[in-house]
Design a protein around this motif. Structure first.
Motif, short mmCIF file in Angstrom:
data_model
loop_
_atom_site.label_atom_id
_atom_site.label_comp_id
_atom_site.label_asym_id
_atom_site.label_seq_id
_atom_site.Cartn_x
_atom_site.Cartn_y
_atom_site.Cartn_z
N MET A 81 0.83 -1.21 0.00
CA MET A 81 0.00 0.00 0.00
C MET A 81 0.86 1.25 0.00
O MET A 81 0.52 2.25 -0.64
CB MET A 81 -0.94 0.00 1.20
N THR A 82 1.99 1.20 0.68
CA THR A 82 2.91 2.34 0.67
C THR A 82 3.46 2.58 -0.73
O THR A 82 3.61 3.73 -1.17
CB THR A 82 4.06 2.10 1.66
N SER A 83 3.73 1.50 -1.47
CA SER A 83 4.20 1.67 -2.85
C SER A 83 3.11 2.27 -3.73
O SER A 83 3.42 2.99 -4.69
CB SER A 83 4.66 0.32 -3.42
N VAL A 84 1.85 1.99 -3.40
CA VAL A 84 0.74 2.61 -4.13
C VAL A 84 0.76 4.12 -3.90
O VAL A 84 0.62 4.91 -4.85
CB VAL A 84 -0.61 2.01 -3.68
N LEU A 85 0.97 4.53 -2.65
CA LEU A 85 1.05 5.96 -2.36
C LEU A 85 2.22 6.60 -3.11
O LEU A 85 2.11 7.71 -3.63
CB LEU A 85 1.20 6.20 -0.86
N ASP A 86 3.35 5.87 -3.17
CA ASP A 86 4.54 6.40 -3.85
C ASP A 86 4.29 6.63 -5.34
O ASP A 86 4.99 7.43 -5.97
CB ASP A 86 5.71 5.42 -3.69
N ALA A 87 3.31 5.91 -5.90
CA ALA A 87 3.05 6.02 -7.33
C ALA A 87 2.45 7.37 -7.71
O ALA A 87 2.47 7.75 -8.89
CB ALA A 87 2.11 4.90 -7.78
N PHE A 88 1.93 8.10 -6.71
CA PHE A 88 1.27 9.37 -7.00
C PHE A 88 2.25 10.52 -6.72
O PHE A 88 2.52 10.87 -5.58
CB PHE A 88 -0.01 9.49 -6.17
N LYS A 89 2.79 11.06 -7.81
CA LYS A 89 3.86 12.05 -7.73
C LYS A 89 3.28 13.46 -7.60
O LYS A 89 3.48 14.34 -8.45
CB LYS A 89 4.75 11.96 -8.98
N CYS A 90 2.56 13.66 -6.54
CA CYS A 90 1.95 14.95 -6.26
C CYS A 90 1.82 15.07 -4.75
O CYS A 90 2.10 14.12 -4.02
CB CYS A 90 0.58 15.07 -6.94
N GLN A 91 1.41 16.23 -4.29
CA GLN A 91 1.32 16.42 -2.85
C GLN A 91 0.13 15.65 -2.30
O GLN A 91 -0.97 15.70 -2.85
CB GLN A 91 1.20 17.91 -2.51
#
Length: 241
Positions: A81-91
């Protein structure tokens, strides 16, 4: 634009089996009841990104300036799930795993003001369903929207909407509040003339509506504060009977 399935344009695909596996690791006691019991029943969440990285109490579920948001400690136990968050390159703003129990629902409302979720304001709320059932649906501005596991959805939640789980199993979603930068904007359809006009009107008129709504709520609170237990209330009750 009322809603949009971003899955096919987004460069990362979400593995439902891995999401499910990490979902199974979550302890029952980690789920927080929603901070507004008048809005929902059976709607719970676990914060992944919250104000100051807090994970307990009502404040950990509320929106805050994006600069104050931090990942919570549970992310260390959820690498996929943390890698999913990392996929979004925005604030990142508030991000939660949400659970809607069978028979539960979220009452009709609009996400406005500080909680606005509308691309016109460069703030969106994206959903990644992990587990759902045919009895789950969103009603958004006179249209029913159903979401499939592993896909990525934008919905304009500044429109009137509610949610129901009429199935026999819980619904789990990752729900992400994100700031729309040039990178994220690239995964939405290019806005046409009509879209530009609608967004401009939203930016102009919606804040006025929000102020009127807030003023009405505050006036109501003041009225009932002074009315309850007052002589006017006693007289009204006397004449009523």
């Amino acid at each position: 634009m009322k809603y949009y399935d971003m899955t096919d344009d987004f460069p990362v695909k979400f593995d439902v089996e891995k999401l499910e596996a990490e979902l199974q690791q979550l302890e029952e006691g980690a789920w927080l009841e929603h901070y507004d019991p008048t809005l929902s029943r059976g709607w719970k969440s676990i914060p992944l990104v919250s104000k100051g990285g807090e994970m307990v109490g009502a404040e950990s579920q509320r929106v805050a300036p994006y600069s104050e948001m931090k990942r919570t400690a549970i992310c260390e136990k959820l690498p996929y799930m943390t890698s999913v968050l990392d996929a979004f390159k925005c604030q990142h703003g508030r991000i939660r795993i949400t659970r809607l129990d069978p028979g539960a629902g979220i009452n009709m409302h609009r996400d406005i003001s500080d909680e606005v979720a509308n691309i016109a304001f460069k703030k969106v709320r994206l959903h990644i369903p992990i587990r759902t059932n045919p009895g789950v649906y969103f009603w958004v501005d006179n249209e029913i929207i159903r979401m499939a596991p592993g896909r990525l959805y934008y919905v304009n939640f500044s429109k009137r909407h509610y949610v129901r789980n009429e199935g026999d199993s819980p619904r789990y979603h990752i729900v992400m509040d994100l700031e729309v930068n040039d990178w994220l904007a690239g995964f939405f359809p290019s806005p046409g003339l009509v879209d530009h006009i609608v967004r401009a009107v939203d930016r102009l008129l919606l804040p006025v509506q929000w102020k009127l709504i807030n003023s009405k709520v505050k006036a109501s609170i003041v009225f009932w504060h002074y009315y309850n237990g007052s002589k006017l209330q006693s007289l009204r009750q006397r004449f009523k009977h």
